[in-house]
Design a protein around this motif. Structure first.
Motif, short mmCIF file in Angstrom:
data_model
loop_
_atom_site.label_atom_id
_atom_site.label_comp_id
_atom_site.label_asym_id
_atom_site.label_seq_id
_atom_site.Cartn_x
_atom_site.Cartn_y
_atom_site.Cartn_z
N UNK A 71 0.83 -1.21 0.00
CA UNK A 71 0.00 0.00 0.00
C UNK A 71 0.86 1.26 0.00
N UNK A 72 1.95 1.26 0.77
CA UNK A 72 2.82 2.43 0.78
C UNK A 72 3.46 2.69 -0.58
N UNK A 73 3.98 1.65 -1.21
CA UNK A 73 4.60 1.82 -2.53
C UNK A 73 3.57 2.20 -3.58
N UNK A 74 2.38 1.62 -3.49
CA UNK A 74 1.35 1.92 -4.49
C UNK A 74 0.87 3.36 -4.38
N UNK A 75 0.71 3.88 -3.17
CA UNK A 75 0.33 5.29 -3.00
C UNK A 75 1.40 6.21 -3.57
N UNK B 212 2.62 9.20 -10.77
CA UNK B 212 1.90 9.15 -12.03
C UNK B 212 0.76 10.17 -12.10
N UNK B 213 0.72 11.07 -11.10
CA UNK B 213 -0.24 12.18 -11.06
C UNK B 213 -1.69 11.68 -11.04
N UNK B 214 -1.94 10.72 -10.16
CA UNK B 214 -3.29 10.22 -9.91
C UNK B 214 -3.63 10.47 -8.45
N UNK B 215 -3.93 11.72 -8.07
CA UNK B 215 -4.11 12.03 -6.64
C UNK B 215 -5.30 11.33 -6.00
N UNK B 216 -6.40 11.13 -6.75
CA UNK B 216 -7.56 10.47 -6.17
C UNK B 216 -7.24 9.03 -5.77
N UNK B 217 -6.56 8.30 -6.66
CA UNK B 217 -6.17 6.93 -6.33
C UNK B 217 -5.16 6.91 -5.19
N UNK C 21 1.55 11.48 5.10
CA UNK C 21 2.25 12.37 4.16
C UNK C 21 1.71 12.20 2.75
N UNK C 22 1.51 10.95 2.31
CA UNK C 22 1.00 10.72 0.96
C UNK C 22 -0.43 11.24 0.82
N UNK C 23 -1.24 11.06 1.86
CA UNK C 23 -2.61 11.59 1.82
C UNK C 23 -2.60 13.11 1.75
N UNK C 24 -1.70 13.75 2.51
CA UNK C 24 -1.61 15.22 2.47
C UNK C 24 -1.18 15.71 1.09
N UNK C 25 -0.20 15.03 0.48
CA UNK C 25 0.25 15.45 -0.85
C UNK C 25 -0.86 15.28 -1.89
N UNK C 26 -1.62 14.20 -1.78
CA UNK C 26 -2.73 14.00 -2.71
C UNK C 26 -3.79 15.08 -2.52
N UNK C 27 -4.08 15.42 -1.28
CA UNK C 27 -5.08 16.47 -1.01
C UNK C 27 -4.61 17.83 -1.51
N UNK C 28 -3.32 18.10 -1.42
CA UNK C 28 -2.80 19.36 -1.96
C UNK C 28 -2.98 19.42 -3.47
N UNK C 29 -2.73 18.31 -4.14
CA UNK C 29 -2.93 18.27 -5.59
C UNK C 29 -4.40 18.44 -5.95
#
Length: 487
Positions: free
Chosen positions: A296-300, A306-311, A335-343
């Motif tokens: 899950x960590x690597x996939x996020x 790959x610029x897929x913030x929703x996934x 951290x990954x969730x925060x970066x996706x939310x920023x995008x």
């Protein structure tokens, strides 16, 4: 070993060496393997070099281990070249397993392309194992970390900041280009004969395969446990009418053991077996937990690249919901969730993800401790050799050293920088300056932390301070440009 005196004892020595290897006695295992025995047959040579390579891997002699696995692979493949081909040669051919071992060593030595080639050879045998696909994906992630691949939002250890000097005299300006990774491969893939083995898209496919296999395995275990419970329930219902009779018979039957204690010994043996099975199930459960967290960590991370913030956001939330998730992967999930939310331009939610580590005095606590990154303690056995945890547990912690390289203080610096950038975007420049400054102090060699600090300085009109930071940073390269500045 006593019965083997006076004849070839190669098999017995291999078995005893394997026993010492399982106990963690690696020095004694090497001594037993090195005892002169019959090493003329390709099968015995294959086993010898493969076992020696495994021992050297546990002793962290990775480059020497690669040589042993290469020799084992050569002798294993020679079985196929015998003419006429014997049926026993097919069962004795262990080239797929040895190729996997060799791939692990190349991954440890920082050679992702060679590791990917070895994993491709092991695919016919190990395609149904989640750990295999996780290791295959780590080849692309290691290539990205080493700067062989580039992607939006990804960081490698070879990042450089290129500064172009535009104009002259009082019209002289500095133009900062995006962080450049010195790569000789394309953004999302690579060129060449084996280019399809090293790419972020292929890594995503490998991780999805691993996730599907993990889910299928867990569903199968749940179905088996449900079936066992149903069978036990039906047996209880059938014997409910005889429960009183059985209890009374046990009361009047007296002792359950005879004069020789045969039934008592059988019960003790059964208890030992049940204890061993329970311990094995616990080891497997912990290993599956580590594998799922890594997947899950690597996939996020890959989805962010790959610029897929929703996934990426969905996968990061799944990581945070894993039961008994380690503190390191909880940090990565936030951290990954925060970066996706920023995008996704959802800054308030991104701040909520990062402020879970914020204390009342506006200081950030360490996301995890040093103990989470250290090895298991080394103990001494009765023979005075080094004894460690079982090979299955230690192997996973060693192989995953590339996926978690941040020290606790560096992870804390990442949180400061991320919180500072969200404050800067919201216009809170004083708070952004405080947070980014603390983060840059913890990450003095990080080009991205430097760029964040320079960005905040420019927002505050501190151009000279920004130029001073650029000159002091070793990752900055100044270049001349033929583009004239607009006056």
């Amino acid at each position: 070993m006593n019965m083997a005196r006076g004849r070839d004892s190669s098999t017995e020595l291999l078995l005893k060496s394997q026993l010492e290897y399982a106990r963690g006695n690696y020095r004694k295992a090497v001594k037993l393997l090195s005892t002169p025995n019959n090493r003329t047959e390709p099968v015995m040579l294959t086993m010898f070099y493969n076992n020696l390579g495994c021992i050297l891997h546990q002793q962290r002699s990775n480059h020497t281990s690669v040589l042993c696995f290469s020799k084992a692979l050569k002798y294993s493949l020679s079985l196929r070249s015998e003419k006429p081909l014997k049926l026993s040669a097919l069962s004795q051919d262990k080239s797929c397993l040895i190729s996997y071992n060799c791939g692990i060593q190349h991954l440890m030595c920082g050679k992702p392309l060679l590791a990917a080639r070895c994993f491709r050879e092991a695919m016919p045998l190990l395609y149904h194992r989640p750990l295999f696909w996780l290791r295959f994906a780590e080849c692309s992630l290691l290539a990205l970390e080493m700067g062989f691949l580039t992607a939006s939002g990804a960081t490698s250890c070879k990042d450089e900041i290129e500064i172009y000097v535009v104009g002259s005299g009082k019209w002289r300006h500095l133009v900062i280009s995006p962080v450049n990774s010195g790569s000789h491969l394309s953004d999302f893939g690579s060129s060449g004969e084996h280019g399809n083995l090293i790419s972020l898209r292929f890594a995503r496919q490998c991780l999805l395969n691993a996730q599907l296999l993990m889910d299928a395995s867990e569903q199968k275990k749940m179905a088996i446990s449900d079936t066992e419970e149903c069978n036990q329930g039906s047996q209880c219902q059938k014997s409910s009418g005889q429960s009183t009779m059985s209890v009374e018979s046990k009361v009047h039957s007296g002792p359950t053991t005879n004069a020789n204690g045969e039934q008592k010994g059988a019960a003790s043996l059964n208890a030992t077996l049940q204890s061993s099975l329970a311990m094995y199930d616990d080891i497997i459960r912990k290993e599956n937990l580590k594998i799922r967290q890594a997947i899950l960590g690597d996939l996020a991370f890959v989805e962010l690249c790959l610029e897929n913030p929703l996934k990426a956001l969905s996968i990061a939330n799944s990581l945070l919901q894993v039961p008994d998730c380690s503190r390191m992967y909880l940090f990565l999930g936030h951290v990954y969730a925060a970066e996706a939310l920023c995008l996704l331009n959802r800054l308030k939610e991104a701040v909520d993800q990062l402020t879970v580590y914020l204390r009342d005095d506006n200081a950030i606590e360490l996301p995890y401790s040093v103990e989470n990154r250290e090895k298991a303690p080394v103990e001494k056995d009765s023979d005075g050799e080094d004894s460690v945890t079982p090979a299955m547990t230690k192997l996973t912690s060693e192989e995953s050293q590339h996926s978690m390289s941040l020290k606790p203080e560096e992870a804390c610096g990442v949180l400061y920088v991320d919180l500072g950038m969200t404050a800067a975007v919201q216009g809170e420049l004083e708070q952004a300056n405080y947070l980014v400054s603390r983060g840059f102090a913890m990450l003095p060699n990080s080009p991205r932390a430097l760029l964040a600090s320079i960005y905040v300085d420019l927002l505050q009109g501190k151009a000279q301070e920004a130029i001073g930071k650029l000159r002091r940073c070793r990752n900055v390269r100044f270049k001349t440009s033929s583009v004239a500045a607009s006056r």
